[in-house]
Design a protein around this motif. Structure first.
Motif, PDB file in Angstrom:
ATOM      1  N   TYR A 170       0.835  -1.205   0.000  1.00 24.26           N
ATOM      2  CA  TYR A 170       0.000   0.000   0.000  1.00 24.26           C
ATOM      3  C   TYR A 170       0.873   1.260   0.000  1.00 24.26           C
ATOM      4  CZ  TYR A 170      -2.562   3.980   1.628  1.00 24.26           C
ATOM      5  OH  TYR A 170      -3.051   5.259   1.740  1.00 24.26           O
ATOM      6  N   TYR A 173       2.459   1.503  -3.525  1.00 21.61           N
ATOM      7  CA  TYR A 173       1.648   1.512  -4.746  1.00 21.61           C
ATOM      8  C   TYR A 173       0.234   2.063  -4.574  1.00 21.61           C
ATOM      9  CZ  TYR A 173       5.412  -1.711  -5.903  1.00 21.61           C
ATOM     10  OH  TYR A 173       6.654  -2.285  -6.092  1.00 21.61           O
ATOM     11  N   LYS A 174      -0.158   2.396  -3.326  1.00 22.16           N
ATOM     12  CA  LYS A 174      -1.480   2.930  -3.025  1.00 22.16           C
ATOM     13  C   LYS A 174      -2.587   2.039  -3.615  1.00 22.16           C
ATOM     14  CE  LYS A 174      -0.047   6.305  -0.469  1.00 22.16           C
ATOM     15  NZ  LYS A 174       1.352   5.897  -0.306  1.00 22.16           N
ATOM     16  N   ASN A 175      -3.546   2.614  -4.365  1.00 19.03           N
ATOM     17  CA  ASN A 175      -4.692   1.807  -4.795  1.00 19.03           C
ATOM     18  C   ASN A 175      -4.335   0.720  -5.805  1.00 19.03           C
ATOM     19  OD1 ASN A 175      -4.158   3.612  -6.862  1.00 19.03           O
ATOM     20  ND2 ASN A 175      -6.301   3.983  -7.369  1.00 19.03           N
ATOM     21  N   LYS A 176      -3.154   0.823  -6.394  1.00 19.45           N
ATOM     22  CA  LYS A 176      -2.726  -0.218  -7.325  1.00 19.45           C
ATOM     23  C   LYS A 176      -2.288  -1.492  -6.599  1.00 19.45           C
ATOM     24  CE  LYS A 176      -1.251   3.017 -10.929  1.00 19.45           C
ATOM     25  NZ  LYS A 176      -0.116   3.499 -11.752  1.00 19.45           N
ATOM     26  N   ILE A 178      -4.088  -3.103  -4.337  1.00 17.47           N
ATOM     27  CA  ILE A 178      -5.231  -3.929  -3.919  1.00 17.47           C
ATOM     28  C   ILE A 178      -5.428  -5.084  -4.889  1.00 17.47           C
ATOM     29  CG2 ILE A 178      -7.693  -3.939  -3.383  1.00 17.47           C
ATOM     30  CD1 ILE A 178      -7.488  -0.924  -2.906  1.00 17.47           C
ATOM     31  N   ILE A 183     -11.993  -6.706  -6.128  1.00 23.35           N
ATOM     32  CA  ILE A 183     -11.414  -5.843  -7.164  1.00 23.35           C
ATOM     33  C   ILE A 183     -11.538  -6.488  -8.545  1.00 23.35           C
ATOM     34  CG2 ILE A 183      -9.276  -4.759  -7.963  1.00 23.35           C
ATOM     35  CD1 ILE A 183     -10.629  -3.433  -5.516  1.00 23.35           C
ATOM     36  N   PHE A 214     -17.475  -1.541  -2.274  1.00 28.01           N
ATOM     37  CA  PHE A 214     -16.331  -1.405  -3.181  1.00 28.01           C
ATOM     38  C   PHE A 214     -16.451  -2.233  -4.476  1.00 28.01           C
ATOM     39  CE2 PHE A 214     -14.684  -0.177   0.976  1.00 28.01           C
ATOM     40  CZ  PHE A 214     -14.082   1.026   0.659  1.00 28.01           C
TER      41      PHE A 214
END
Length: 216
Positions: A170, A173-176, A178, A183, A214
């Motif tokens: 996280y 790469y943050k949201n990448k 997940i 997803i 989500f």
């Protein structure tokens, strides 16, 4: 933490420490020698303590609560979780403050050079709610999962390594970072997961809520 943090500064402040196990005479003696009061006490005690001991003191009074908004006191909320042990020395200077009722960190914490954001009073409740979400909810979930993993005889160290890696993913790469069936919109796997959790009501409800919010 605050005392150690202060000791790391290029020009440390002279700090007189007082706790409620000490006499009021000692408190008043410290107040006579101080221009700024740092209230590192529980949120629920802040207003009462201020009204009882500091209201007429003409001191600059600072608290560190992310939730309380009181126009009579300055607030400098550090965006950090403080464990029982001290943090690595280099972490303290990187901690970000959210300020309320004033606009310069130097006014509340002389010699502290940390970055800060001036927080509008109407935004403070949202800010604190976001801190609670980020700082506590993942740990609650991990604790629940850890208990079930132990029942499956999965070593605690194995789950710890997994949690450490997904946290690093996280941060990098943050949201990448997940992954997983929500997803990927893998409905077959999601239904199988939910079925496997039929006897784990709390975890099933959490899973269902995340899937609802989500799986867009």
């Amino acid at each position: 933490h605050l005392l150690y943090w202060n000791s790391l500064l290029e020009k440390p402040n002279q700090v007189y420490q007082w706790s409620r196990t000490q006499s009021l005479e000692q408190l008043n003696s410290h107040l006579e020698q101080s221009s700024i009061v740092w209230l590192a006490i529980s949120d629920s005690s802040l207003v009462e303590f201020y009204e009882t001991h500091l209201k007429n003191s003409n001191k600059t009074v600072v608290h560190f609560s992310g939730a309380l908004n009181n126009s009579k006191m300055l607030c400098a909320h550090p965006l950090m979780s403080f464990p029982a042990e001290l943090l690595p020395t280099d972490v303290y200077s990187k901690i970000h403050f959210a300020l309320s009722n004033f606009n310069n960190l130097e006014q509340a914490l002389p010699s502290f050079k940390n970055a800060f954001k001036i927080m509008n009073s109407q935004d403070k409740a949202l800010y604190h709610a976001l801190c609670v979400l980020a700082g506590n909810f993942p740990q609650m979930l991990w604790n629940e999962v850890s208990e079930k993993m132990q029942q499956l005889e999965i070593p605690e160290s194995a789950l710890d390594l997994y949690v450490k890696q997904i946290t690093e993913n996280y941060l990098n790469y943050k949201n990448k970072a997940i992954t997983g069936p929500i997803i990927r919109k893998d409905e077959k796997t999601i239904l199988a997961n939910l079925e496997s959790l039929k006897n784990e009501t709390r975890l099933k409800n959490i899973y269902s809520s995340f899937n609802k919010e989500f799986n867009i």
